[in-house]
Scaffold this motif. Sequence first.
Motif, short mmCIF file in Angstrom:
data_model
loop_
_atom_site.label_atom_id
_atom_site.label_comp_id
_atom_site.label_asym_id
_atom_site.label_seq_id
_atom_site.Cartn_x
_atom_site.Cartn_y
_atom_site.Cartn_z
N ALA A 49 0.65 -1.24 -0.03
CA ALA A 49 0.10 -0.06 0.01
C ALA A 49 0.86 1.23 -0.06
CB ALA A 49 -0.74 0.11 1.22
N PRO A 50 0.34 2.29 -0.57
CA PRO A 50 1.02 3.52 -0.65
C PRO A 50 1.19 4.14 0.77
CG PRO A 50 -1.26 3.80 -1.35
CD PRO A 50 -0.97 2.46 -1.11
N ALA A 51 2.19 4.95 0.99
CA ALA A 51 2.11 5.76 2.40
C ALA A 51 0.92 6.26 2.92
CB ALA A 51 3.03 6.96 2.52
N LEU A 55 -3.64 7.98 1.50
CA LEU A 55 -5.11 7.14 1.47
C LEU A 55 -5.94 7.96 2.31
CD1 LEU A 55 -3.63 3.66 2.52
CD2 LEU A 55 -4.15 4.34 0.45
N SER A 56 -7.27 7.69 1.86
CA SER A 56 -8.42 7.90 2.49
C SER A 56 -8.85 7.36 3.65
CB SER A 56 -9.69 7.90 1.67
OG SER A 56 -10.05 6.67 1.47
N ALA A 57 -9.54 7.69 4.52
CA ALA A 57 -9.76 6.86 5.74
C ALA A 57 -10.32 5.65 5.48
CB ALA A 57 -10.84 7.67 6.79
N ASP A 58 -11.24 5.42 4.26
CA ASP A 58 -11.95 4.07 3.94
C ASP A 58 -10.68 3.42 3.67
OD1 ASP A 58 -14.21 2.32 3.66
OD2 ASP A 58 -14.19 3.03 1.52
N GLN A 59 -10.04 3.80 2.66
CA GLN A 59 -8.79 3.03 2.28
C GLN A 59 -7.97 2.51 3.31
OE1 GLN A 59 -7.34 5.84 -0.86
NE2 GLN A 59 -7.79 4.52 -2.59
N GLN A 60 -7.70 3.50 4.37
CA GLN A 60 -6.79 2.83 5.60
C GLN A 60 -7.36 1.65 6.21
OE1 GLN A 60 -5.70 6.30 7.91
NE2 GLN A 60 -4.64 7.23 6.42
N LYS A 61 -8.70 1.91 6.43
CA LYS A 61 -9.53 1.00 7.14
C LYS A 61 -9.45 -0.59 6.35
CE LYS A 61 -14.25 -0.68 8.22
NZ LYS A 61 -14.49 -1.36 6.93
N ASP A 150 -14.38 -5.07 0.61
CA ASP A 150 -13.07 -4.76 0.98
C ASP A 150 -12.08 -5.22 0.03
OD1 ASP A 150 -14.08 -3.30 3.27
OD2 ASP A 150 -13.56 -4.43 4.66
N MET A 151 -12.06 -6.32 -0.34
CA MET A 151 -11.07 -6.85 -1.22
C MET A 151 -10.95 -6.25 -2.54
SD MET A 151 -10.04 -8.85 1.13
CE MET A 151 -8.56 -9.16 -0.13
N VAL A 152 -12.11 -5.93 -2.89
CA VAL A 152 -12.10 -5.06 -4.15
C VAL A 152 -11.45 -3.75 -4.10
CG1 VAL A 152 -13.63 -4.03 -5.89
CG2 VAL A 152 -14.30 -6.40 -5.05
N GLU A 156 -8.07 -2.02 -5.68
CA GLU A 156 -8.04 -0.72 -6.29
C GLU A 156 -7.16 0.21 -5.66
OE1 GLU A 156 -12.11 0.52 -5.66
OE2 GLU A 156 -12.96 -0.57 -7.45
N THR A 157 -7.02 0.02 -4.45
CA THR A 157 -5.80 0.69 -3.50
C THR A 157 -4.56 0.47 -4.13
OG1 THR A 157 -7.30 0.95 -1.47
CG2 THR A 157 -4.97 1.28 -1.41
N MET A 158 -4.42 -0.99 -4.20
CA MET A 158 -2.85 -1.51 -4.69
C MET A 158 -2.96 -0.74 -6.27
SD MET A 158 -2.64 -5.15 -3.27
CE MET A 158 -1.83 -5.66 -4.41
N ASP A 159 -3.66 -0.63 -6.88
CA ASP A 159 -3.62 -0.65 -8.33
C ASP A 159 -2.92 1.00 -8.48
OD1 ASP A 159 -3.78 -0.74 -10.87
OD2 ASP A 159 -5.74 0.31 -10.95
N THR A 160 -3.94 1.96 -7.53
CA THR A 160 -3.48 3.34 -7.41
C THR A 160 -1.90 3.60 -6.95
OG1 THR A 160 -4.63 3.59 -5.27
CG2 THR A 160 -5.92 4.00 -7.33
#
Length: 178
Positions: A49-51, A55-61, A150-152, A156-160
Amino acid sequence: MNFLKSGVLALAIFSLIGCNNEQSLQEYYIDSKENDAFISLDVPTSLLAPASEKLSADQQKVVNSVKKINLLAYSLKDTGFYNTETTKLKDILKNDDYDELMKVGNSGQRMRIFIKGDEDAIDEVVLFAQDENKGFLVARVLGEDMNVADMVRFAETMDTSSATLNTGGFEGIMDVFK
């Protein structure tokens, strides 16, 4: 005293009978890591994951729900070994409380995704990809109370984050499918 000896003996017999001799996926990973025929990698999510400030709060969760990813690959060198190992993996996934979520592919290339746990409280996601000409890859995503949505979002988070991801450690794993 004789009653006590009989009770201990009966307990020992029931314990031996009740032992499950089937290998778990975790045991398969541990055994295979010691075998030079396999390529394995344990990846903490902090590397994927990026730093956190990006990340947004949702992405951090979502990222926090994933603890680590185990990758195990076999690059096809011996068809007999490939067939034996894929049969073992199929049996483990069939017998170890995994639910098949998705299956895609054709006779030569297949990918199956399994989950372990409840739909809204997934503890493990397993991706099992096979290519009869190249080998196979098993990826385990381990976490706590993950869900399909969450997995989706994690993907997406990894892709960005691909611009900040150092993929050097993945080269051996990905060579299986080149």
